[in-house]
Design a protein around this motif. Sequence first.
Motif, PDB file in Angstrom:
ATOM      1  N   VAL A 115      27.728  44.685  14.873  1.00 57.15           N
ATOM      2  CA  VAL A 115      28.757  44.252  15.810  1.00 57.15           C
ATOM      3  C   VAL A 115      29.286  42.883  15.403  1.00 57.15           C
ATOM      4  O   VAL A 115      28.524  41.971  15.094  1.00 57.15           O
ATOM      5  CB  VAL A 115      28.189  44.174  17.247  1.00 57.15           C
ATOM      6  N   THR A 116      30.622  42.755  15.361  1.00 60.78           N
ATOM      7  CA  THR A 116      31.246  41.480  15.014  1.00 60.78           C
ATOM      8  C   THR A 116      32.084  40.986  16.192  1.00 60.78           C
ATOM      9  O   THR A 116      32.470  41.771  17.076  1.00 60.78           O
ATOM     10  CB  THR A 116      32.164  41.621  13.789  1.00 60.78           C
ATOM     11  N   GLU A 117      32.368  39.693  16.198  1.00 59.68           N
ATOM     12  CA  GLU A 117      33.175  39.119  17.282  1.00 59.68           C
ATOM     13  C   GLU A 117      34.576  39.727  17.289  1.00 59.68           C
ATOM     14  O   GLU A 117      35.108  40.070  18.342  1.00 59.68           O
ATOM     15  CB  GLU A 117      33.269  37.597  17.124  1.00 59.68           C
ATOM     16  N   ARG A 118      35.149  39.884  16.095  1.00 56.60           N
ATOM     17  CA  ARG A 118      36.489  40.476  16.024  1.00 56.60           C
ATOM     18  C   ARG A 118      36.472  41.940  16.475  1.00 56.60           C
ATOM     19  O   ARG A 118      37.401  42.419  17.116  1.00 56.60           O
ATOM     20  CB  ARG A 118      37.026  40.380  14.594  1.00 56.60           C
ATOM     21  N   GLY A 119      35.391  42.646  16.125  1.00 57.27           N
ATOM     22  CA  GLY A 119      35.251  44.023  16.583  1.00 57.27           C
ATOM     23  C   GLY A 119      35.161  44.098  18.096  1.00 57.27           C
ATOM     24  O   GLY A 119      35.751  44.972  18.737  1.00 57.27           O
ATOM     25  N   ASN A 120      34.410  43.156  18.696  1.00 64.69           N
ATOM     26  CA  ASN A 120      34.279  43.098  20.151  1.00 64.69           C
ATOM     27  C   ASN A 120      35.629  42.829  20.811  1.00 64.69           C
ATOM     28  O   ASN A 120      35.943  43.408  21.857  1.00 64.69           O
ATOM     29  CB  ASN A 120      33.281  42.010  20.560  1.00 64.69           C
ATOM     30  N   ILE A 121      36.407  41.932  20.195  1.00 65.66           N
ATOM     31  CA  ILE A 121      37.736  41.628  20.742  1.00 65.66           C
ATOM     32  C   ILE A 121      38.606  42.873  20.733  1.00 65.66           C
ATOM     33  O   ILE A 121      39.282  43.189  21.715  1.00 65.66           O
ATOM     34  CB  ILE A 121      38.405  40.487  19.944  1.00 65.66           C
ATOM     35  N   ASN A 122      38.576  43.624  19.624  1.00 64.99           N
ATOM     36  CA  ASN A 122      39.387  44.845  19.545  1.00 64.99           C
ATOM     37  C   ASN A 122      38.914  45.906  20.535  1.00 64.99           C
ATOM     38  O   ASN A 122      39.723  46.644  21.103  1.00 64.99           O
ATOM     39  CB  ASN A 122      39.362  45.406  18.123  1.00 64.99           C
ATOM     40  N   ARG A 123      37.594  45.997  20.729  1.00 61.52           N
ATOM     41  CA  ARG A 123      37.072  46.956  21.711  1.00 61.52           C
ATOM     42  C   ARG A 123      37.513  46.572  23.119  1.00 61.52           C
ATOM     43  O   ARG A 123      37.849  47.445  23.926  1.00 61.52           O
ATOM     44  CB  ARG A 123      35.545  47.032  21.604  1.00 61.52           C
ATOM     45  N   GLN A 124      37.507  45.275  23.406  1.00 61.89           N
ATOM     46  CA  GLN A 124      37.952  44.816  24.716  1.00 61.89           C
ATOM     47  C   GLN A 124      39.446  45.054  24.897  1.00 61.89           C
ATOM     48  O   GLN A 124      39.909  45.451  25.967  1.00 61.89           O
ATOM     49  CB  GLN A 124      37.645  43.318  24.882  1.00 61.89           C
ATOM     50  N   ILE A 125      40.213  44.836  23.818  1.00 59.37           N
ATOM     51  CA  ILE A 125      41.656  45.081  23.878  1.00 59.37           C
ATOM     52  C   ILE A 125      41.927  46.563  24.155  1.00 59.37           C
ATOM     53  O   ILE A 125      42.788  46.905  24.963  1.00 59.37           O
ATOM     54  CB  ILE A 125      42.330  44.652  22.565  1.00 59.37           C
ATOM     55  N   ALA A 126      41.178  47.451  23.477  1.00 57.32           N
ATOM     56  CA  ALA A 126      41.339  48.897  23.688  1.00 57.32           C
ATOM     57  C   ALA A 126      41.022  49.268  25.133  1.00 57.32           C
ATOM     58  O   ALA A 126      41.728  50.074  25.756  1.00 57.32           O
ATOM     59  CB  ALA A 126      40.431  49.671  22.729  1.00 57.32           C
ATOM     60  N   GLU A 127      39.953  48.662  25.683  1.00 60.22           N
ATOM     61  CA  GLU A 127      39.560  48.930  27.065  1.00 60.22           C
ATOM     62  C   GLU A 127      40.620  48.403  28.028  1.00 60.22           C
ATOM     63  O   GLU A 127      40.974  49.068  29.006  1.00 60.22           O
ATOM     64  CB  GLU A 127      38.206  48.266  27.358  1.00 60.22           C
ATOM     65  N   ASP A 128      41.134  47.196  27.740  1.00 59.82           N
ATOM     66  CA  ASP A 128      42.169  46.605  28.592  1.00 59.82           C
ATOM     67  C   ASP A 128      43.441  47.451  28.583  1.00 59.82           C
ATOM     68  O   ASP A 128      44.074  47.656  29.625  1.00 59.82           O
ATOM     69  CB  ASP A 128      42.509  45.185  28.114  1.00 59.82           C
ATOM     70  N   ASN A 129      43.814  47.940  27.392  1.00 62.45           N
ATOM     71  CA  ASN A 129      45.023  48.770  27.288  1.00 62.45           C
ATOM     72  C   ASN A 129      44.865  50.082  28.043  1.00 62.45           C
ATOM     73  O   ASN A 129      45.808  50.574  28.664  1.00 62.45           O
ATOM     74  CB  ASN A 129      45.353  49.040  25.820  1.00 62.45           C
ATOM     75  N   LYS A 130      43.649  50.649  27.991  1.00 66.61           N
ATOM     76  CA  LYS A 130      43.373  51.892  28.715  1.00 66.61           C
ATOM     77  C   LYS A 130      43.468  51.657  30.221  1.00 66.61           C
ATOM     78  O   LYS A 130      44.073  52.446  30.959  1.00 66.61           O
ATOM     79  CB  LYS A 130      41.978  52.399  28.341  1.00 66.61           C
ATOM     80  N   GLU A 131      42.857  50.546  30.673  1.00 62.52           N
ATOM     81  CA  GLU A 131      42.882  50.199  32.093  1.00 62.52           C
ATOM     82  C   GLU A 131      44.315  49.917  32.543  1.00 62.52           C
ATOM     83  O   GLU A 131      44.740  50.329  33.625  1.00 62.52           O
ATOM     84  CB  GLU A 131      42.003  48.960  32.323  1.00 62.52           C
ATOM     85  N   SER A 132      45.062  49.209  31.703  1.00 63.88           N
ATOM     86  CA  SER A 132      46.439  48.862  32.038  1.00 63.88           C
ATOM     87  C   SER A 132      47.312  50.110  32.175  1.00 63.88           C
ATOM     88  O   SER A 132      48.200  50.168  33.020  1.00 63.88           O
ATOM     89  CB  SER A 132      47.025  47.942  30.961  1.00 63.88           C
ATOM     90  N   LYS A 133      47.047  51.086  31.320  1.00 66.43           N
ATOM     91  CA  LYS A 133      47.814  52.330  31.370  1.00 66.43           C
ATOM     92  C   LYS A 133      47.609  53.033  32.717  1.00 66.43           C
ATOM     93  O   LYS A 133      48.556  53.563  33.308  1.00 66.43           O
ATOM     94  CB  LYS A 133      47.376  53.251  30.224  1.00 66.43           C
ATOM     95  N   ILE A 134      46.373  52.999  33.202  1.00 65.59           N
ATOM     96  CA  ILE A 134      46.065  53.626  34.491  1.00 65.59           C
ATOM     97  C   ILE A 134      46.747  52.876  35.626  1.00 65.59           C
ATOM     98  O   ILE A 134      47.360  53.473  36.519  1.00 65.59           O
ATOM     99  CB  ILE A 134      44.532  53.661  34.714  1.00 65.59           C
ATOM    100  N   ILE A 135      46.645  51.524  35.596  1.00 71.03           N
ATOM    101  CA  ILE A 135      47.265  50.710  36.642  1.00 71.03           C
ATOM    102  C   ILE A 135      48.775  50.913  36.644  1.00 71.03           C
ATOM    103  O   ILE A 135      49.395  51.062  37.703  1.00 71.03           O
ATOM    104  CB  ILE A 135      46.931  49.220  36.430  1.00 71.03           C
TER     105      ILE A 135
END
Length: 485
Positions: free
Chosen positions: A244-264
């Motif tokens: 696990v890398t910090e940049r990988g974590n950022i991208n995973r969080q971005i993917a999760e945020d985009n998914k959540e945003s799509k629902i909202i």
Amino acid sequence: MAIYHCAIKVISRGKGKSAVASSAYRSGTKITNEYDGETHDYTQKGGIYSSCILLPSHAPKEYADRSTLWNAVEKIEKAKNSQLAREIEVSIPKEIPSHLWQKMMIDYCNANFVSKGMIADLSIHNKDPSNPHCHIMLTMRPIEQDGKWGAKSRKIYDLDENGQRIKLASGNWKSHKQDTTDWNEQTNAELWRANWSEHCNLYLEQLGYRERIDHRSYERQGVDQIPSIHLGVQASQMEQKGIVTERGNINRQIAEDNKESKIIRARISRLMKWQRELKAKPLDLEKANVRASVMDKLQANNVVVKNQYQILKDLKSNVSVWNFMQTHNIQTMQDFASKISELNSSFYAIKREQAGIKKKIESLDKRLELWSEYQKLSPTIKQNNSLKGKEKEQFYSKHKTEIERVQEIANLLQKYANAKGKISVSDWRKEHSSFMQDISLCEWKLKALKQEIGNAEKVQKILEEERTGADIPKPTKERVTETSL
């Protein structure tokens, strides 16, 4: 998912670069630069899928040899700051199978560069299976029909209103340079980037994939989605190994945020669509007291037979809805419509804030990466500075690439110096930490917005039942005591 990446840069002697060294590195070959006598051996590099040189019809056939081509370029360019080659680096969508890589790259290069008179030296890399990409080196000087190198530009004398040359105080004639080709025009970058996305999409379509790539940023596409950050070779390789890398974590969080945003976004869209449908119909509800309607419905629902758990759950929900209407002073349908519009505006404001913060974080990450690289190379610089005479010359010759890279990094970092002209890495880290807290605050705002949307959806459901005249279920057993809100 197919990812778009197309970067364009110039390989310049003025920045300590060499066309020979660049080509040897990208193709994984060994070439001696006749300009400075240095040999560049990258035969052990690995990760080279294929490489080839594409020539215009009038170019000398011997330029199909990589060493001959780039040494000819080094020889014709006399100035210390000469621009030697243009490089275009593109990511190949991983959905496209490897046996098509070379064909698609040759087709793209022939259509965009070779047909215009440039020589293209392309090398496809696949060291990281999840990131196949191609480096395209292009000549910047035209080749005449007789096979000789042409001029990049010509001198044009400026003329006065009478068509006469203008003499300067120095005694020279006033003039300006004019490029002999249109290869340096800024519009080409947009054209080449757009053509690459169209080229990839054609292959994706022929292979039956729905995925498409777009050379435009999300902002230009009108998409309120946060783009992922570039992992880089090191982080990408670590992620492939399960590290696990910090940049990988950022991208995973971005993917999760985009998914959540799509629902909202979808939930808000449904509320706004319902509002539009109401406006299209003559309804008594438009003039009704919305708060009274909602209150009556909530109290009426309390007479339905429920278990204790359901009573508590509904009580909590009712209080939440009531507080929502009280807090925002929702009395009429117009008040409710305004609140829905406000929720929509708040959502996009949070997304813009979130995207801006993450852009700043990515910028700081790049600075910190440069600093880390600088520190790793600094011992080489210190050792070079401690040597003298022939010993220093030998050491410099052996470590020229690292020494020049340190100087390049130093120049890049100097752009971010503080008011005192110093580079403060501790300030960057504090700023990075502050931005991470701002991201957490944005996530909290989105969470609070979701609760507001949930309450708005409950109000909408009640009003829709009121509009359609839906019956409230009648109790079949003992009544439940009404709760005062």
